[in-house]
Motif scaffolding. Structure first.
Motif, PDB file in Angstrom:
ATOM      1  N   TYR A 166      49.462-112.818  -0.475  1.00 46.52           N
ATOM      2  CA  TYR A 166      48.938-112.779   0.888  1.00 46.52           C
ATOM      3  C   TYR A 166      47.582-112.067   0.906  1.00 46.52           C
ATOM      4  N   ASP A 167      47.464-110.987   0.128  1.00 41.48           N
ATOM      5  CA  ASP A 167      46.179-110.276   0.022  1.00 41.48           C
ATOM      6  C   ASP A 167      45.138-111.151  -0.678  1.00 41.48           C
ATOM      7  N   ARG A 168      45.583-111.938  -1.644  1.00 32.95           N
ATOM      8  CA  ARG A 168      44.759-112.826  -2.471  1.00 32.95           C
ATOM      9  C   ARG A 168      44.013-112.078  -3.573  1.00 32.95           C
ATOM     10  N   TYR A 169      43.345-110.966  -3.211  1.00 33.56           N
ATOM     11  CA  TYR A 169      42.529-110.250  -4.189  1.00 33.56           C
ATOM     12  C   TYR A 169      42.271-108.841  -3.697  1.00 33.56           C
ATOM     13  N   ARG A 170      41.733-108.014  -4.599  1.00 37.38           N
ATOM     14  CA  ARG A 170      41.191-106.704  -4.243  1.00 37.38           C
ATOM     15  C   ARG A 170      39.817-106.583  -4.874  1.00 37.38           C
ATOM     16  N   GLN A 171      38.911-105.954  -4.162  1.00 40.66           N
ATOM     17  CA  GLN A 171      37.550-105.772  -4.658  1.00 40.66           C
ATOM     18  C   GLN A 171      37.295-104.291  -4.903  1.00 40.66           C
ATOM     19  N   PHE A 172      36.650-103.977  -6.038  1.00 45.63           N
ATOM     20  CA  PHE A 172      36.415-102.595  -6.428  1.00 45.63           C
ATOM     21  C   PHE A 172      34.954-102.403  -6.804  1.00 45.63           C
ATOM     22  N   LEU A 173      34.417-101.247  -6.429  1.00 42.52           N
ATOM     23  CA  LEU A 173      33.086-100.831  -6.852  1.00 42.52           C
ATOM     24  C   LEU A 173      33.238-100.010  -8.125  1.00 42.52           C
ATOM     25  N   LEU A 174      32.564-100.431  -9.190  1.00 42.55           N
ATOM     26  CA  LEU A 174      32.747 -99.791 -10.484  1.00 42.55           C
ATOM     27  C   LEU A 174      31.758 -98.651 -10.688  1.00 42.55           C
ATOM     28  N   PRO A 175      32.157 -97.622 -11.408  1.00 44.16           N
ATOM     29  CA  PRO A 175      31.230 -96.534 -11.726  1.00 44.16           C
ATOM     30  C   PRO A 175      30.141 -97.020 -12.671  1.00 44.16           C
ATOM     31  N   ALA A 176      28.942 -96.512 -12.489  1.00 47.79           N
ATOM     32  CA  ALA A 176      27.817 -96.925 -13.329  1.00 47.79           C
ATOM     33  C   ALA A 176      27.844 -96.175 -14.661  1.00 47.79           C
ATOM     34  N   GLY A 177      27.331 -96.821 -15.701  1.00 46.08           N
ATOM     35  CA  GLY A 177      27.112 -96.139 -16.965  1.00 46.08           C
ATOM     36  C   GLY A 177      28.278 -96.114 -17.930  1.00 46.08           C
ATOM     37  N   ARG A 178      29.432 -96.640 -17.537  1.00 46.60           N
ATOM     38  CA  ARG A 178      30.571 -96.658 -18.461  1.00 46.60           C
ATOM     39  C   ARG A 178      31.416 -97.888 -18.186  1.00 46.60           C
ATOM     40  N   HIS A 179      32.246 -98.250 -19.158  1.00 51.80           N
ATOM     41  CA  HIS A 179      33.097 -99.411 -18.964  1.00 51.80           C
ATOM     42  C   HIS A 179      34.363 -99.033 -18.201  1.00 51.80           C
ATOM     43  N   THR A 180      34.988-100.036 -17.602  1.00 55.29           N
ATOM     44  CA  THR A 180      36.183 -99.862 -16.785  1.00 55.29           C
ATOM     45  C   THR A 180      37.325-100.668 -17.395  1.00 55.29           C
ATOM     46  N   ILE A 181      38.519-100.098 -17.405  1.00 58.97           N
ATOM     47  CA  ILE A 181      39.686-100.774 -17.965  1.00 58.97           C
ATOM     48  C   ILE A 181      40.613-101.204 -16.831  1.00 58.97           C
ATOM     49  N   VAL A 182      40.981-102.487 -16.839  1.00 50.12           N
ATOM     50  CA  VAL A 182      41.891-103.049 -15.838  1.00 50.12           C
ATOM     51  C   VAL A 182      43.124-103.584 -16.555  1.00 50.12           C
ATOM     52  N   THR A 183      44.287-103.167 -16.105  1.00 47.49           N
ATOM     53  CA  THR A 183      45.550-103.704 -16.617  1.00 47.49           C
ATOM     54  C   THR A 183      46.374-104.197 -15.431  1.00 47.49           C
ATOM     55  N   SER A 184      47.303-105.128 -15.694  1.00 46.85           N
ATOM     56  CA  SER A 184      48.105-105.682 -14.601  1.00 46.85           C
ATOM     57  C   SER A 184      49.496-106.035 -15.102  1.00 46.85           C
ATOM     58  N   GLY A 185      50.431-106.147 -14.150  1.00 46.03           N
ATOM     59  CA  GLY A 185      51.795-106.495 -14.504  1.00 46.03           C
ATOM     60  C   GLY A 185      51.961-107.963 -14.832  1.00 46.03           C
ATOM     61  N   SER A 186      51.121-108.819 -14.240  1.00 46.47           N
ATOM     62  CA  SER A 186      51.098-110.257 -14.517  1.00 46.47           C
ATOM     63  C   SER A 186      49.645-110.672 -14.706  1.00 46.47           C
ATOM     64  N   PRO A 187      49.382-111.805 -15.364  1.00 41.38           N
ATOM     65  CA  PRO A 187      47.997-112.233 -15.578  1.00 41.38           C
ATOM     66  C   PRO A 187      47.213-112.372 -14.278  1.00 41.38           C
ATOM     67  N   VAL A 188      45.968-111.932 -14.310  1.00 45.57           N
ATOM     68  CA  VAL A 188      45.083-111.982 -13.153  1.00 45.57           C
ATOM     69  C   VAL A 188      43.723-112.539 -13.580  1.00 45.57           C
ATOM     70  N   LEU A 189      42.940-112.963 -12.594  1.00 45.90           N
ATOM     71  CA  LEU A 189      41.570-113.401 -12.816  1.00 45.90           C
ATOM     72  C   LEU A 189      40.637-112.280 -12.386  1.00 45.90           C
ATOM     73  N   VAL A 190      39.642-111.949 -13.213  1.00 43.81           N
ATOM     74  CA  VAL A 190      38.696-110.880 -12.894  1.00 43.81           C
ATOM     75  C   VAL A 190      37.279-111.447 -12.928  1.00 43.81           C
ATOM     76  N   ALA A 191      36.554-111.272 -11.829  1.00 42.51           N
ATOM     77  CA  ALA A 191      35.151-111.683 -11.743  1.00 42.51           C
ATOM     78  C   ALA A 191      34.293-110.450 -11.498  1.00 42.51           C
ATOM     79  N   GLN A 192      33.171-110.369 -12.193  1.00 44.48           N
ATOM     80  CA  GLN A 192      32.258-109.230 -12.089  1.00 44.48           C
ATOM     81  C   GLN A 192      30.980-109.683 -11.398  1.00 44.48           C
ATOM     82  N   PHE A 193      30.510-108.901 -10.407  1.00 47.92           N
ATOM     83  CA  PHE A 193      29.318-109.233  -9.641  1.00 47.92           C
ATOM     84  C   PHE A 193      28.296-108.106  -9.742  1.00 47.92           C
ATOM     85  N   SER A 194      27.050-108.461  -9.957  1.00 42.28           N
ATOM     86  CA  SER A 194      25.975-107.469  -9.863  1.00 42.28           C
ATOM     87  C   SER A 194      25.421-107.495  -8.449  1.00 42.28           C
TER      88      SER A 194
END
Length: 296
Positions: A166-194
């Motif tokens: 129902y939510d469909r997705y969540r959007q997050f603002l990432l911290p600058a200067g370092r990489h971010t790790i995303v894990t999930s309970g089931s497979p998900v699609l991740v898109a990155q935007f500048s």
């Protein structure tokens, strides 16, 4: 990135982003008599008109395509979360024409915008572990959209979030200067935007990249960067590499160790640098993620 026919699938979930213009996606058939069923997801105020019929959120749009025939769907609103199923393998592309990318509560004037498009992986190629390195050569933070195919939880740098269909997705603002790790309970699609930026010291257009899950990383790549010959002297082509921390010294570019600085933590490391030329070879003992893109 373009995927070969043998890596295409029959199930997809869509991610789009559009600020001032239309969100859109396209479906391309690989065989005749391909039956395509599209479960549309959008805001209640938006709709899609196809063959003089109006479709709203939750509507099912069905069509039969010939080999190499293309169906393009547009809406004035976001189409993220739309699900596509087909009787034969199809290719799916998603994006938006000439759109900026910025925070909804932003008060700054945003001048830069660009056409966003990327090919989507099928549901069978989605993963549950992602490492996102920041787009280089910008001081602005990136966004990611995590799109679910079924109800699940995700952790972004260890912080737990529940996402439903129902939510469909969540959007997050990432911290600058370092990489971010995303894990999930089931497979998900991740898109990155500048983000779009208008500051004279940090000018850049919006862009999008579909993040490759760790399970799809490879140990060898052959690629060719873009070489700009135009009036935009500040344009450059860059390469971003993400690998495990234990493999940093094993990454070779054209047979030589990577000379740029690595940013690392206990598990993963990433680096980015400008690169030119016609053809390059990247190899490493263990699987690694490579992103080749351009920025201005």
């Amino acid at each position: 990135m373009a995927y070969p026919v043998e890596s295409l699938g029959r199930e997809y979930v869509v991610v789009t982003y559009c600020k001032n213009y239309k969100c859109q996606f396209a479906v391309v058939a690989t065989k005749n008599t391909t039956k395509v069923s599209i479960s549309l997801r959008m805001d209640q105020i938006n709709n899609v008109v196809f063959r003089n019929k109006t479709y709203t959120n939750g509507s099912l749009l069905q069509v039969i395509l010939k080999r190499y025939q293309t169906l393009q769907i547009q809406s004035k609103g976001d189409l993220t979360g739309t699900r596509i199923e087909s009787s034969e393998a199809i290719a799916v592309f998603a994006g938006a024409p000439l759109t900026p990318m910025y925070e909804d509560n932003s008060t700054s004037i945003v001048y830069s915008r660009d056409h966003l498009v990327d090919q989507l992986p099928p549901v069978s190629s989605l993963g549950s572990v992602y490492v996102i390195s920041p787009f280089p050569n910008t001081m602005s933070e990136d966004y990611i959209r995590i799109v679910v195919y079924k109800n699940t939880y995700v952790q972004v740098d260890g912080v737990l979030h529940n996402i439903t269909t129902y939510d469909r997705y969540r959007q997050f603002l990432l911290p600058a200067g370092r990489h971010t790790i995303v894990t999930s309970g089931s497979p998900v699609l991740v898109a990155q935007f500048s983000q779009s930026t208008s500051d004279t010291t940090d000018y850049g257009d919006a862009s999008v990249a579909i993040v490759v899950p760790v399970g799809s990383w490879r140990s060898e790549y052959v690629f060719s960067p873009l070489n700009f010959i135009d009036v935009f002297s500040n344009r450059s082509t860059y390469v971003s590499i993400v690998t495990t921390t234990s493999c940093m010294s094993d990454v070779l570019l054209d047979g030589e160790p990577i000379a740029s600085k690595w940013i690392e933590n206990a598990e993963y490391a990433h680096t980015s640098f400008d690169l030119y030329g016609t053809k390059h070879h990247l190899s490493v003992k263990k699987n690694t993620f490579l992103l080749v893109d351009s920025c201005s």
